[in-house]
Design a protein around this motif. Structure first.
Motif, PDB file in Angstrom:
ATOM      1  N   GLY A  27      11.406  -8.463  10.676  1.00  0.00           N
ATOM      2  CA  GLY A  27      11.863  -7.796  11.893  1.00  0.00           C
ATOM      3  C   GLY A  27      12.223  -6.345  11.701  1.00  0.00           C
ATOM      4  N   VAL A  28      11.768  -5.756  10.600  1.00  0.00           N
ATOM      5  CA  VAL A  28      11.976  -4.322  10.373  1.00  0.00           C
ATOM      6  C   VAL A  28      11.034  -3.542  11.300  1.00  0.00           C
ATOM      7  N   ASP A  29      11.520  -2.411  11.809  1.00  0.00           N
ATOM      8  CA  ASP A  29      10.731  -1.611  12.741  1.00  0.00           C
ATOM      9  C   ASP A  29      10.216  -0.308  12.153  1.00  0.00           C
ATOM     10  N   GLY A  30      10.926   0.246  11.177  1.00  0.00           N
ATOM     11  CA  GLY A  30      10.531   1.526  10.629  1.00  0.00           C
ATOM     12  C   GLY A  30      11.050   1.735   9.226  1.00  0.00           C
ATOM     13  N   LEU A  31      10.506   2.765   8.572  1.00  0.00           N
ATOM     14  CA  LEU A  31      10.886   3.096   7.205  1.00  0.00           C
ATOM     15  C   LEU A  31      11.188   4.582   7.101  1.00  0.00           C
ATOM     16  N   ILE A  32      12.226   4.906   6.321  1.00  0.00           N
ATOM     17  CA  ILE A  32      12.485   6.270   5.890  1.00  0.00           C
ATOM     18  C   ILE A  32      12.563   6.221   4.372  1.00  0.00           C
ATOM     19  N   VAL A  33      11.602   6.824   3.716  1.00  0.00           N
ATOM     20  CA  VAL A  33      11.562   6.817   2.250  1.00  0.00           C
ATOM     21  C   VAL A  33      11.628   8.266   1.800  1.00  0.00           C
ATOM     22  N   VAL A  34      12.790   8.660   1.326  1.00  0.00           N
ATOM     23  CA  VAL A  34      13.113  10.082   1.206  1.00  0.00           C
ATOM     24  C   VAL A  34      12.392  10.798   0.063  1.00  0.00           C
ATOM     25  N   ASP A  35      11.853  10.041  -0.897  1.00  0.00           N
ATOM     26  CA  ASP A  35      11.221  10.697  -2.041  1.00  0.00           C
ATOM     27  C   ASP A  35       9.701  10.570  -2.025  1.00  0.00           C
ATOM     28  N   LEU A  36       9.117  10.293  -0.852  1.00  0.00           N
ATOM     29  CA  LEU A  36       7.668  10.255  -0.721  1.00  0.00           C
ATOM     30  C   LEU A  36       7.212  11.402   0.183  1.00  0.00           C
ATOM     31  N   PRO A  37       6.691  12.487  -0.376  1.00  0.00           N
ATOM     32  CA  PRO A  37       6.214  13.604   0.446  1.00  0.00           C
ATOM     33  C   PRO A  37       4.902  13.245   1.135  1.00  0.00           C
ATOM     34  N   PRO A  38       4.492  14.048   2.115  1.00  0.00           N
ATOM     35  CA  PRO A  38       3.239  13.773   2.821  1.00  0.00           C
ATOM     36  C   PRO A  38       2.024  13.661   1.906  1.00  0.00           C
ATOM     37  N   GLU A  39       2.062  14.360   0.786  1.00  0.00           N
ATOM     38  CA  GLU A  39       0.930  14.315  -0.150  1.00  0.00           C
ATOM     39  C   GLU A  39       0.743  12.914  -0.752  1.00  0.00           C
ATOM     40  N   MET A  40       1.749  12.036  -0.590  1.00  0.00           N
ATOM     41  CA  MET A  40       1.671  10.676  -1.132  1.00  0.00           C
ATOM     42  C   MET A  40       1.563   9.629  -0.024  1.00  0.00           C
ATOM     43  N   ASP A  41       1.045  10.010   1.134  1.00  0.00           N
ATOM     44  CA  ASP A  41       0.975   9.090   2.273  1.00  0.00           C
ATOM     45  C   ASP A  41       0.193   7.819   1.974  1.00  0.00           C
ATOM     46  N   ASP A  42      -0.795   7.904   1.088  1.00  0.00           N
ATOM     47  CA  ASP A  42      -1.587   6.718   0.766  1.00  0.00           C
ATOM     48  C   ASP A  42      -0.749   5.630   0.101  1.00  0.00           C
ATOM     49  N   GLU A  43       0.340   6.025  -0.558  1.00  0.00           N
ATOM     50  CA  GLU A  43       1.158   5.068  -1.315  1.00  0.00           C
ATOM     51  C   GLU A  43       1.836   4.045  -0.408  1.00  0.00           C
ATOM     52  N   LEU A  44       2.399   4.499   0.719  1.00  0.00           N
ATOM     53  CA  LEU A  44       3.178   3.601   1.572  1.00  0.00           C
ATOM     54  C   LEU A  44       3.047   3.928   3.051  1.00  0.00           C
ATOM     55  N   CYS A  45       3.058   5.223   3.391  1.00  0.00           N
ATOM     56  CA  CYS A  45       3.067   5.622   4.794  1.00  0.00           C
ATOM     57  C   CYS A  45       1.897   5.029   5.568  1.00  0.00           C
ATOM     58  N   LEU A  46       0.689   5.227   5.092  1.00  0.00           N
ATOM     59  CA  LEU A  46      -0.490   4.762   5.827  1.00  0.00           C
ATOM     60  C   LEU A  46      -0.566   3.241   5.893  1.00  0.00           C
ATOM     61  N   PRO A  47      -0.297   2.511   4.789  1.00  0.00           N
ATOM     62  CA  PRO A  47      -0.259   1.046   4.907  1.00  0.00           C
ATOM     63  C   PRO A  47       0.799   0.562   5.900  1.00  0.00           C
ATOM     64  N   ALA A  48       1.954   1.234   5.928  1.00  0.00           N
ATOM     65  CA  ALA A  48       3.013   0.834   6.867  1.00  0.00           C
ATOM     66  C   ALA A  48       2.572   1.077   8.308  1.00  0.00           C
ATOM     67  N   LEU A  49       1.996   2.248   8.569  1.00  0.00           N
ATOM     68  CA  LEU A  49       1.518   2.558   9.913  1.00  0.00           C
ATOM     69  C   LEU A  49       0.437   1.585  10.355  1.00  0.00           C
ATOM     70  N   ASP A  50      -0.478   1.261   9.464  1.00  0.00           N
ATOM     71  CA  ASP A  50      -1.564   0.328   9.788  1.00  0.00           C
ATOM     72  C   ASP A  50      -1.020  -1.052  10.163  1.00  0.00           C
ATOM     73  N   ALA A  51       0.106  -1.413   9.553  1.00  0.00           N
ATOM     74  CA  ALA A  51       0.701  -2.728   9.818  1.00  0.00           C
ATOM     75  C   ALA A  51       1.533  -2.752  11.098  1.00  0.00           C
ATOM     76  N   GLY A  52       1.866  -1.565  11.627  1.00  0.00           N
ATOM     77  CA  GLY A  52       2.657  -1.515  12.853  1.00  0.00           C
ATOM     78  C   GLY A  52       4.089  -1.077  12.666  1.00  0.00           C
ATOM     79  N   LEU A  53       4.417  -0.615  11.474  1.00  0.00           N
ATOM     80  CA  LEU A  53       5.754  -0.075  11.230  1.00  0.00           C
ATOM     81  C   LEU A  53       5.762   1.426  11.513  1.00  0.00           C
ATOM     82  N   ASN A  54       6.838   1.924  12.105  1.00  0.00           N
ATOM     83  CA  ASN A  54       6.991   3.371  12.227  1.00  0.00           C
ATOM     84  C   ASN A  54       7.378   3.949  10.871  1.00  0.00           C
TER      85      ASN A  54
END
Length: 275
Positions: free
Chosen positions: A123-150
């Motif tokens: 039931g989590v809705d979003g993530l804030i991961v403070v040590d992942l810059p945009p240059e590392m979006d493939d690591e977590l950001c894009l998989p999270a967005l694809d799954a429906g997490l903000n």
């Protein structure tokens, strides 16, 4: 599909008021008490909840939140238990957005794919991961967005107009503007400078902009709320939890909800004061 975060900000826009976003650490001072605190936050006036993922090396956090994370780890909190806390919260609340905030290391150890799936199921809705810059979006950001997490990104006073588009590129839900340069809870924000910064960010995005770091009082919340879409408060709440552990201290749940109720009143009157 509209997420809980997006739905909440749409409702607040209709109500013409900013959000109160509250941060507490999962497992602080222990798992059971932390769950009771989180369950009590919406009733006290919290519109969105940021839940810290305890980590042993929280480099962006001030002393209060660092100590909260260490208390939680000492009490046995883990990322798996944090997700179980969210599941338990969801049994009684299907509307209040929950955002997990912290660092990438515990997620990496958990396994990104497994974490994203389990967070969504909990039931989590979003993530804030403070040590992942945009240059590392493939690591977590894009998989999270694809799954429906903000995936919520931080912007700071040093994020200039050249850097801002990269920061905003894959950001969703809202933008978290860090009102001061430095660690959490270190200083009070300047409401005038914050309002100008929020306007600058809004020239680049239609996302809501929430402001955090250093807000401790209802008066500060009202000032910041006049120029922002949301006010984030964390250090004041975890400091209240720490104080509750002292002899004669107010019980943790009551200590936190008392502060949140006052902050909520400040946030809810901020636009009235502006008018």
């Amino acid at each position: 599909m509209t997420t809980r975060i997006e739905a909440r900000f749409a409702r607040l826009k209709e109500e013409a008021r900013p959000a109160l976003v509250t941060f507490v650490m999962a497992g602080d001072p222990d798992h059971e008490t932390a769950l009771k605190i989180v369950q009590a936050l919406p009733g006290a006036g919290a519109d969105l909840i940021e839940l810290g993922m305890p980590f042993s090396d929280p480099m962006a956090d001030g002393p209060a939140i660092q100590k909260a994370g260490l208390r939680a780890l000492k009490a046995g909190e883990s990322l798996k238990k944090t997700l179980s806390l969210v599941r338990a919260f969801r049994e009684g609340d299907g509307e209040t957005p929950i955002i997990l905030m912290g660092y990438f290391n515990p997620i990496y150890i958990y396994g990104v794919d497994a974490f994203v799936a389990d967070a969504l199921a909990a039931g989590v809705d979003g993530l804030i991961v403070v040590d992942l810059p945009p240059e590392m979006d493939d690591e977590l950001c894009l998989p999270a967005l694809d799954a429906g997490l903000n995936f919520i990104r931080l912007a700071t006073p040093t994020t200039d107009d050249k850097r801002l588009p990269a920061v905003l590129k894959n950001t969703s839900g809202f933008v978290y503007y860090v009102s001061i340069t430095g660690i959490t809870g270190a200083a009070a924000p300047d409401a005038g400078k914050v309002a100008s910064a929020v306007k600058r960010i809004k020239r680049h995005t239609d996302l809501p902009v929430c402001v955090g770091f250093g807000v401790r009082s209802a008066e500060q919340a009202a000032e910041i709320g006049r120029g922002a879409d949301g006010v984030v408060v964390g250090s004041a709440l975890v400091s209240a939890i720490e104080a509750s552990l002292q002899p004669g201290g107010t019980p943790a749940v009551e200590a936190v909800t008392d502060i949140v109720a006052r902050l909520a009143e400040g946030v809810r009157t901020s636009r009235l004061a502006k008018a």
